[in-house]
Design an enzyme around this catalytic site. Sequence first.
Site, PDB file in Angstrom:
ATOM      1  N   GLY A  38      42.863  22.772  11.735  1.00  0.00           N
ATOM      2  CA  GLY A  38      42.644  23.352  13.104  1.00  0.00           C
ATOM      3  C   GLY A  38      44.240  24.021  13.517  1.00  0.00           C
ATOM      4  CG  HIS A 130      47.796  34.859  40.240  1.00  0.00           C
ATOM      5  ND1 HIS A 130      47.278  36.319  40.859  1.00  0.00           N
ATOM      6  CD2 HIS A 130      47.754  33.864  41.650  1.00  0.00           C
ATOM      7  CE1 HIS A 130      46.659  35.450  42.175  1.00  0.00           C
ATOM      8  NE2 HIS A 130      46.743  33.886  41.655  1.00  0.00           N
ATOM      9  CE  LYS A 193      40.579  36.932  48.118  1.00  0.00           C
ATOM     10  NZ  LYS A 193      40.409  37.158  46.847  1.00  0.00           N
ATOM     11  NE  ARG A 195      39.955  32.707  45.377  1.00  0.00           N
ATOM     12  CZ  ARG A 195      39.373  34.082  45.037  1.00  0.00           C
ATOM     13  NH1 ARG A 195      38.663  33.398  43.731  1.00  0.00           N
ATOM     14  NH2 ARG A 195      40.254  34.844  44.515  1.00  0.00           N
ATOM     15  CG  ASP A 219      43.544  41.761  42.917  1.00  0.00           C
ATOM     16  OD1 ASP A 219      45.337  41.579  42.270  1.00  0.00           O
ATOM     17  OD2 ASP A 219      41.969  41.087  42.392  1.00  0.00           O
ATOM     18  CG  ASP A 223      38.421  35.328  35.441  1.00  0.00           C
ATOM     19  OD1 ASP A 223      37.818  35.815  34.613  1.00  0.00           O
ATOM     20  OD2 ASP A 223      39.064  34.431  35.895  1.00  0.00           O
ATOM     21  CB  THR A 224      33.968  36.017  37.387  1.00  0.00           C
ATOM     22  OG1 THR A 224      34.628  35.856  38.247  1.00  0.00           O
ATOM     23  CG2 THR A 224      34.485  35.135  36.224  1.00  0.00           C
ATOM     24  CB  ALA A 225      34.420  41.681  38.308  1.00  0.00           C
ATOM     25  N   GLY A 226      33.939  39.591  40.557  1.00  0.00           N
ATOM     26  CA  GLY A 226      33.069  38.846  41.534  1.00  0.00           C
ATOM     27  C   GLY A 226      34.261  39.704  43.016  1.00  0.00           C
TER      28      GLY A 226
END
Length: 311
Positions: A38, A130, A193, A195, A219, A223-226
């Site tokens: 690895g 970010h 919002k 979080r 944006d 990522d998870t698009a939530g």
Amino acid sequence: MNGVKIIAGTSNKTLSEEIAGYLGLRLTDALITTFSDGEIRVQINESIRGYHVYVITSLSNPVNHNLMELLLTLDAVKRSSPKEITAVVPYYAYGRQDRQDKPRTPISAKLVADLIQKAGANRVIVVDLHSPQIQGFFDIPVEHLTAIPVLYDYIRKNVVLENPIVVSPDAGGVKRARDLANKLGCGIGVILKRRPEPNKAEVMDVVGDIEGKEAIIVDDIIDTAGTLVAAANLLVNKGVKRVIACATHGIFSGPAVERLTNSPIEKVIVTNTLPVYEKKFGKLEVVSIAPLIGEAIRRIQEGTSVSSLFT
């Protein structure tokens, strides 16, 4: 382009090839593979002595493997007598861990910056961090590129808009939304919002005159698009005609693809800072960031302004 070598990591070789092609170069012959246990093996198979070397690795999933690969490649280059080493990191992982939001937690973005410098980089090229403040974690020059001109150019050529408004999914992205809105010549809206915990977001309300308009949510990361899907649902409930989403980095973790497919979002436009082609779905449209990075490299070599790419 004389005096330049491009070394591609394994995380996004297609992007590296596009960047090299933009500059009229070939990729440097380098072996990057994994031993049976690895461990990562790096071997550069041609002389890079006296060259400006650009090591391109996007810190995509598996993040830790690709980070270690970048560090070992930088170390191999450093030990090969180059003139200068630039780490090209289109997607900078751990960027969302840029401060201690709770007691006894690491500032991971700072640690990654320290490791990249220690491994041998004299300069870093990144795309849409970010948090822009991450530039301050480095003691070497950081060329912080933004994909907004690339996304704008794609939208202008491929999306018919009559009455658009650019929407930021949070207060932290207002500058990004304003930059895109200025290019499109339209107004902006902002989602408010809360979080409650990582990877979960509760969309509260939207500020801005959005009724009857075509919303473009912009944006840095999907990522998870939530958050994105919740924002889109809110906008539709508030009376927008269409919703289009665009972002620099398409991670698309977990249920992201299913969420986006079943959402009211018409198009999802991202760049190829990450290898998204294997996650292709009907709404996804990918625009290449290679010309932007390639032009930044060309300007660095010529000693001309990089920031003028965005002004």
